[in-house]
Design a protein around this motif. Structure first.
Motif, PDB file in Angstrom:
ATOM      1  N   HIS A   1       0.842  -1.208   0.000  1.00  0.00           N
ATOM      2  CA  HIS A   1       0.000   0.000   0.000  1.00  0.00           C
ATOM      3  C   HIS A   1       0.874   1.255   0.000  1.00  0.00           C
ATOM      4  CE1 HIS A   1      -4.281  -0.846   0.208  1.00  0.00           C
ATOM      5  NE2 HIS A   1      -3.987  -1.968   0.864  1.00  0.00           N
TER       6      HIS A   1
ATOM      7  N   GLU B   1      -0.460   7.402  -7.067  1.00  0.00           N
ATOM      8  CA  GLU B   1      -1.312   7.730  -8.221  1.00  0.00           C
ATOM      9  C   GLU B   1      -0.567   7.546  -9.534  1.00  0.00           C
ATOM     10  OE1 GLU B   1      -3.386  11.426  -7.889  1.00  0.00           O
ATOM     11  OE2 GLU B   1      -4.879  10.257  -6.752  1.00  0.00           O
TER      12      GLU B   1
ATOM     13  N   GLU C   1      -8.939  -1.704  -7.132  1.00  0.00           N
ATOM     14  CA  GLU C   1      -9.298  -0.428  -6.510  1.00  0.00           C
ATOM     15  C   GLU C   1      -8.526   0.739  -7.136  1.00  0.00           C
ATOM     16  OE1 GLU C   1      -8.964  -0.632  -2.133  1.00  0.00           O
ATOM     17  OE2 GLU C   1      -7.830   1.233  -2.415  1.00  0.00           O
ATOM     18  N   GLN C   2      -7.231   0.532  -7.422  1.00  0.00           N
ATOM     19  CA  GLN C   2      -6.380   1.629  -7.927  1.00  0.00           C
ATOM     20  C   GLN C   2      -6.180   1.561  -9.447  1.00  0.00           C
ATOM     21  OE1 GLN C   2      -4.791   3.903  -5.885  1.00  0.00           O
ATOM     22  NE2 GLN C   2      -5.221   3.037  -3.892  1.00  0.00           N
TER      23      GLN C   2
END
Ligand SMILES: Cc1ncc(COP(=O)(O)O)c(C=O)c1O
Length: 388
Positions: free
Chosen positions: A161, A166, A199-200
């Protein structure tokens, strides 16, 4: 006098020929080969069907270039696609080139540069895959690396994590860290990693160069965890000793690898493709891999049982026939002792001895290997007055 750059610490043995799980030296001594050419000769040396496929192709066509359609290359690609979670294939000559292709594809397809790989990972020796590799020793002396990699602790979600941002295009991972000491991915890490990718919106690149082609008892090790990777890289066992690698990718990535975006003069040439077809046919034959998986379980259970009273043995880890024995003594000491008794093994880091028998190894062969390891370890303990 050798005219080769001394990049390898070579054994003194001079290998003349191989058959099945055995290698013979120029002076006529036989060795039980549990290196399998570093996880390459998964079907054993000189497998008759692979030899026949290569002979046939040698008499037909060696090379015309990737500017032509080769039926044999299309067939190899089709078989890889049908057996995997992916839709398209780019052929290379080696594992590191397959990973270079994966890194380029991930960057182009996402428009992002950052890739997260794992500490203690190994992905190859060229500049991109060396940068992906999470081991400082491999990189030492080669100047600045590609800056766009971060390294997470393997099997540690908090660390993963933390490494993702980004700017991250992809996570690149081995299912079992082979060179890094035979560390097996946990099911909970696999599950959470996939959730993070979703999710990302990250691509998942699975490096199956060592774990693929049946080594862990499935064609691809990601199958053990039900993963659905976007990119998969293979090499080593795909040609059973003939140089070939491949990068497999999802249909959604096709546009990013359009005409002129990547290339290789030799990648997937007819000789390599014909060999790969024969290898894939053997590996996918009815019952072959389930039997490998079951045989590996019996072998490791027996190995653990036989070595259970030996103090220098700290841990035994494995997935299928990718096996590591962690010892309190340097791996090279145990390996040298086994070599003297006619068994060839590999290190995976300083204190892990790696066993990579051919998947076709017989019970009498693996029992012989265990007897040699046990004897070598016992003698070492006695001679060095070792106690835990
Ligand atoms: C997991 C992994 N990736 C990549 C490579 C590099 O493959 P090659 O030596 O064919 O370039 C290896 C080789 O050991 C490997 O084990």
């Amino acid at each position: 006098m050798s005219y080769l750059f001394p990049t390898y610490s070579k054994k003194s043995l001079r290998i003349k020929e191989g058959r099945g799980a055995w290698l013979q030296t120029e002076d006529g001594k036989d060795y039980l080969d549990f290196m399998a050419g570093i996880a390459v000769c998964n079907l054993g040396h000189r497998h008759p069907k692979v030899v026949a496929a290569l002979h046939q192709q040698v008499d037909r066509l060696w090379h015309a270039s990737n500017l032509f359609h080769y039926d044999v290359q299309e067939e190899a690609a089709k078989q890889l696609v049908q057996a995997s979670a992916c839709d398209y294939v780019f052929f290379t000559n080696s594992g590191t080139e397959a990973n270079e292709a994966a890194i380029k594809l991930a960057r182009k397809a996402t428009g992002k540069n950052h890739i997260v790989s794992m500490k203690q990972s190994f992905h190859g020796r060229t500049l991109g895959s060396m940068a992906a590799t999470g081991q400082d020793g491999i990189k030492s002396g080669f100047g600045p690396m590609l800056p766009s990699f971060s390294y997470a602790q393997f099997n540690d979600m908090a660390s993963l994590h933390e490494a993702v941002s980004e700017e991250t295009a992809a996570i690149m991972v081995e299912i079992v860290q082979g060179e890094g000491g035979v560390h097996v991915m946990t099911a909970s890490f696999a599950e959470a990693m996939v959730a993070l990718c979703k999710e990302q919106n990250l691509l998942l690149i699975v490096d199956e160069i060592q774990t693929g082609m049946g080594r862990t008892g499935k064609l691809f090790a990601y199958e053990h965890y039900g993963l659905d990777p976007d990119i998969v890289t293979v090499a080593k066992g795909l040609g059973n000793g003939f140089p070939i690698g491949a990068m497999l990718g999802k249909a959604s990535l096709k546009e990013a690898f359009g005409i002129g975006s990547h290339g290789s003069t030799f990648g997937g040439n007819p000789l390599a493709a014909a060999t790969a077809i024969a290898v894939l046919a053997e590996l996918s034959a009815d019952g072959f891999l389930p039997e490998v998986e079951e045989k590996a379980e019996r072998f490791v259970a027996y190995l653990k049982g036989e070595l259970s009273g030996i103090a220098i043995v700290k841990d035994i880890r494995h997935k299928g026939f990718l096996i590591g024995i962690e010892t309190a003594i340097p791996a090279l000491d145990l390996i040298a002792a086994c070599e003297q008794q006619g068994l060839l093994l590999l290190p995976a880091g300083s204190h892990v001895t790696r066993l990579l028998p051919p998947l076709t190894v017989s019970e009498s062969e693996w029992r012989k290997a265990v007897a040699i390891i046990k004897q070598a370890a016992t003698i070492y303990e006695r001679e060095n007055s070792f106690s835990s």
